[in-house]
Motif scaffolding. Structure first.
Motif, mmCIF file in Angstrom:
data_model
loop_
_atom_site.group_PDB
_atom_site.id
_atom_site.type_symbol
_atom_site.label_atom_id
_atom_site.label_comp_id
_atom_site.label_asym_id
_atom_site.label_seq_id
_atom_site.Cartn_x
_atom_site.Cartn_y
_atom_site.Cartn_z
ATOM 1 N N ILE A 1 -1.111 20.744 -41.647
ATOM 2 C CA ILE A 1 0.101 21.000 -42.423
ATOM 3 C C ILE A 1 1.084 19.870 -42.152
ATOM 4 C CG2 ILE A 1 1.047 22.487 -40.589
ATOM 5 C CD1 ILE A 1 2.488 24.079 -42.795
ATOM 6 N N ASP A 2 1.731 19.384 -43.204
ATOM 7 C CA ASP A 2 2.734 18.328 -43.094
ATOM 8 C C ASP A 2 4.119 18.937 -42.920
ATOM 9 O OD1 ASP A 2 0.758 16.450 -43.554
ATOM 10 O OD2 ASP A 2 1.210 16.267 -45.699
ATOM 11 N N ALA A 3 4.835 18.480 -41.902
ATOM 12 C CA ALA A 3 6.227 18.884 -41.733
ATOM 13 C C ALA A 3 7.113 18.119 -42.701
ATOM 14 C CB ALA A 3 6.675 18.633 -40.291
ATOM 15 N N LEU A 4 8.368 18.543 -42.834
ATOM 16 C CA LEU A 4 9.286 17.901 -43.771
ATOM 17 C C LEU A 4 9.765 16.536 -43.282
ATOM 18 C CD1 LEU A 4 11.419 20.923 -45.043
ATOM 19 C CD2 LEU A 4 9.222 20.039 -45.867
ATOM 20 N N CYS A 5 9.428 16.191 -42.025
ATOM 21 C CA CYS A 5 9.768 14.861 -41.514
ATOM 22 C C CYS A 5 8.638 13.865 -41.727
ATOM 23 C CB CYS A 5 10.096 14.949 -40.021
ATOM 24 S SG CYS A 5 8.712 15.582 -39.034
ATOM 25 N N HIS A 6 7.550 14.312 -42.335
ATOM 26 C CA HIS A 6 6.343 13.468 -42.435
ATOM 27 C C HIS A 6 6.479 12.348 -43.459
ATOM 28 C CE1 HIS A 6 2.214 12.238 -42.560
ATOM 29 N NE2 HIS A 6 1.955 12.777 -43.733
ATOM 30 N N VAL A 7 7.213 12.587 -44.534
ATOM 31 C CA VAL A 7 7.248 11.630 -45.648
ATOM 32 C C VAL A 7 8.612 10.949 -45.731
ATOM 33 C CG1 VAL A 7 6.969 11.305 -48.121
ATOM 34 C CG2 VAL A 7 5.574 13.008 -46.927
ATOM 35 N N MET A 8 8.612 9.651 -45.543
ATOM 36 C CA MET A 8 9.834 8.844 -45.657
ATOM 37 C C MET A 8 9.799 8.102 -46.985
ATOM 38 S SD MET A 8 9.576 7.235 -41.817
ATOM 39 C CE MET A 8 8.976 8.274 -40.472
ATOM 40 N N PHE A 9 10.911 8.115 -47.708
ATOM 41 C CA PHE A 9 10.978 7.420 -48.986
ATOM 42 C C PHE A 9 12.357 6.807 -49.136
ATOM 43 C CE2 PHE A 9 11.363 7.400 -53.746
ATOM 44 C CZ PHE A 9 10.305 6.518 -53.988
ATOM 45 N N ASP A 10 12.387 5.524 -49.359
ATOM 46 C CA ASP A 10 13.646 4.785 -49.465
ATOM 47 C C ASP A 10 14.539 5.019 -48.250
ATOM 48 O OD1 ASP A 10 12.871 3.772 -51.899
ATOM 49 O OD2 ASP A 10 14.104 5.123 -53.107
ATOM 50 N N GLY A 11 13.932 5.097 -47.066
ATOM 51 C CA GLY A 11 14.695 5.190 -45.833
ATOM 52 C C GLY A 11 15.211 6.563 -45.477
ATOM 53 N N THR A 12 14.803 7.591 -46.223
ATOM 54 C CA THR A 12 15.290 8.938 -45.916
ATOM 55 C C THR A 12 14.141 9.938 -45.904
ATOM 56 O OG1 THR A 12 15.739 9.531 -48.232
ATOM 57 C CG2 THR A 12 17.526 8.465 -46.997
ATOM 58 N N LEU A 13 14.417 11.059 -45.260
ATOM 59 C CA LEU A 13 13.524 12.209 -45.272
ATOM 60 C C LEU A 13 14.080 13.228 -46.257
ATOM 61 C CD1 LEU A 13 13.172 12.609 -41.393
ATOM 62 C CD2 LEU A 13 11.663 11.336 -42.936
ATOM 63 N N TYR A 14 13.528 14.435 -46.228
ATOM 64 C CA TYR A 14 14.021 15.519 -47.081
ATOM 65 C C TYR A 14 15.532 15.707 -46.901
ATOM 66 C CZ TYR A 14 15.205 20.340 -48.257
ATOM 67 O OH TYR A 14 15.836 21.464 -48.739
ATOM 68 N N ASN A 15 16.194 15.943 -48.028
ATOM 69 C CA ASN A 15 17.628 16.254 -48.070
ATOM 70 C C ASN A 15 18.495 15.143 -47.489
ATOM 71 O OD1 ASN A 15 19.546 17.981 -49.082
ATOM 72 N ND2 ASN A 15 19.283 19.559 -47.518
ATOM 73 N N GLY A 16 18.014 13.908 -47.566
ATOM 74 C CA GLY A 16 18.825 12.768 -47.162
ATOM 75 C C GLY A 16 18.900 12.521 -45.671
ATOM 76 N N VAL A 17 18.109 13.221 -44.872
ATOM 77 C CA VAL A 17 18.106 12.985 -43.428
ATOM 78 C C VAL A 17 17.580 11.570 -43.168
ATOM 79 C CG1 VAL A 17 17.087 13.693 -41.224
ATOM 80 C CG2 VAL A 17 17.801 15.423 -42.883
ATOM 81 N N PRO A 18 18.262 10.775 -42.351
ATOM 82 C CA PRO A 18 17.818 9.403 -42.116
ATOM 83 C C PRO A 18 16.413 9.351 -41.517
ATOM 84 C CG PRO A 18 20.069 9.705 -41.344
ATOM 85 C CD PRO A 18 19.547 11.069 -41.684
ATOM 86 N N ALA A 19 15.629 8.386 -41.981
ATOM 87 C CA ALA A 19 14.254 8.256 -41.508
ATOM 88 C C ALA A 19 14.183 7.931 -40.022
ATOM 89 C CB ALA A 19 13.525 7.183 -42.321
ATOM 90 N N ASP A 20 15.232 7.297 -39.475
ATOM 91 C CA ASP A 20 15.166 6.907 -38.063
ATOM 92 C C ASP A 20 15.307 8.085 -37.111
ATOM 93 O OD1 ASP A 20 17.885 7.464 -38.155
ATOM 94 O OD2 ASP A 20 18.535 5.378 -37.881
ATOM 95 N N THR A 21 15.437 9.300 -37.648
ATOM 96 C CA THR A 21 15.392 10.468 -36.769
ATOM 97 C C THR A 21 13.963 10.745 -36.299
ATOM 98 O OG1 THR A 21 15.206 11.955 -38.682
ATOM 99 C CG2 THR A 21 17.413 11.564 -37.807
#
Length: 321
Positions: free
Chosen positions: A120-140
């Motif tokens: 199962i993929d968590a919501l932090c798995h996919v980064m797109f244009d530097g962000t995760l789901y709901n605009g959370v920064p990818a560097d988290t």
């Protein structure tokens, strides 16, 4: 096969072909704008599963039969699994056991995200244009795991009404060939053929026959060629307000149908909609059980491992009919 063979995809044929990056980004932006939760949300589409949905899902149990949806973990290399799980036994082994108490002990190490093992993929798995789901920064997502949106979001487990849409059955084939895409027309045809409809809070599984093809013809490099969903299906599933999406392949078609964007379904599902994705499940037993029972919905229980900073988890969903 018991579905209705179709000579062509009909009006949806144009939705099975290539998509430009501009067309994809238009869908992506529209889906993100339609999120019904505020900027602080971290659960995504799991919000659609309320206590009422869970209680209603219990009524799906009629046969009292449980069916596992994960494939067996493999510890040998294959074309789609070059870095397989490592299963090691710890000493003492059974041959060394003497008088008194001894224990058989082992350990396992594996990649969570791959092209063979069910996960199962968590919501932090996919980064797109530097962000995760709901605009959370990818560097988290750092060297010690994910500080936000980890699989721990689903630590309480996911329980709801499961729906299996068997696309090869509806098309009248054994499986979809690598590179083929499930269209909106396919989804609607499967619902019609199976007398079922995916809706709010549902855990939706889309079968493309990936596992059957693998079992009968052997593993292949699924990273390069596999059947999956066309990105145009995601707006329909979003409108239905489903809670979780899973498949017996990767969910994404390969090669990507979107020029310049890899894994467009993952981007739309996980990153834009906050849908937890389940990849590389096994539906052989479930499909035959559903066909014999004449019903394609069931209670579904998903229990990811407790990995507080994990980007996903190995998983064995259980369908209860």
């Amino acid at each position: 096969m018991t579905g209705t063979p179709r000579a062509s995809a009909g009006p949806a044929a144009s939705l099975s072909g290539p998509m430009t990056e501009a067309e994809f980004r238009s869908i992506y932006d529209r889906l993100r704008r339609q999120l019904p939760w505020g900027p602080d949300d971290r659960r995504g589409a799991l919000n659609y599963i309320t206590p009422d949905e869970v209680r209603a899902a219990l009524s799906e149990v009629q046969l009292g039969r449980t069916v596992p949806l994960a494939a067996p973990i493999e510890d040998w290399p294959a074309a789609d699994n070059p870095e397989p799980a490592r299963h090691e036994m710890k000493e003492p082994l059974g041959a060394d056991a003497g008088r008194g108490v001894f224990f058989g002990m082992d350990r396992i190490a594996m990649n969570i995200h791959g092209n063979a093992d069910s996960h199962i993929d968590a919501l932090c798995h996919v980064m797109f244009d530097g962000t995760l789901y709901n605009g959370v920064p990818a560097d988290t997502v750092g060297e010690h795991g994910a500080a936000e949106l980890s699989i721990d979001v689903a630590a309480d487990g996911i329980v709801g009404r499961g729906v299996l849409l068997d696309i090869p059955r509806s098309r009248g084939v054994q499986w979809l060939e690598p590179g083929d895409s499930v269209t909106v027309d396919d989804v609607l045809a499967a619902e019609r053929d199976q007398s079922v409809r995916a809706g709010r809070g549902d855990i939706v599984f889309v079968r493309v026959g990936h596992r059957r093809r693998r079992n009968e013809q052997g593993p292949w490099d699924a990273a390069q060629a596999r059947a999956g969903l066309h990105p145009s299906v995601l707006p329909v599933l979003a409108e239905r307000q489903i809670a979780v999406l899973g498949g017996d392949g990767n969910n994404d078609t390969a090669p990507s149908v979107v020029a310049g964007v890899g894994f467009p379904v993952h981007v739309l599902a996980v990153n834009a909609l906050g849908l937890h994705l389940l990849d590389y499940l096994q539906f052989t037993s479930l499909a035959s059980t559903c066909a014999a029972a004449g019903r394609w919905s069931f209670l579904c229980v998903i229990a990811p491992l407790r990995l507080p900073t994990g980007t996903g988890s190995p998983v064995n969903p259980i369908a209860v009919l």
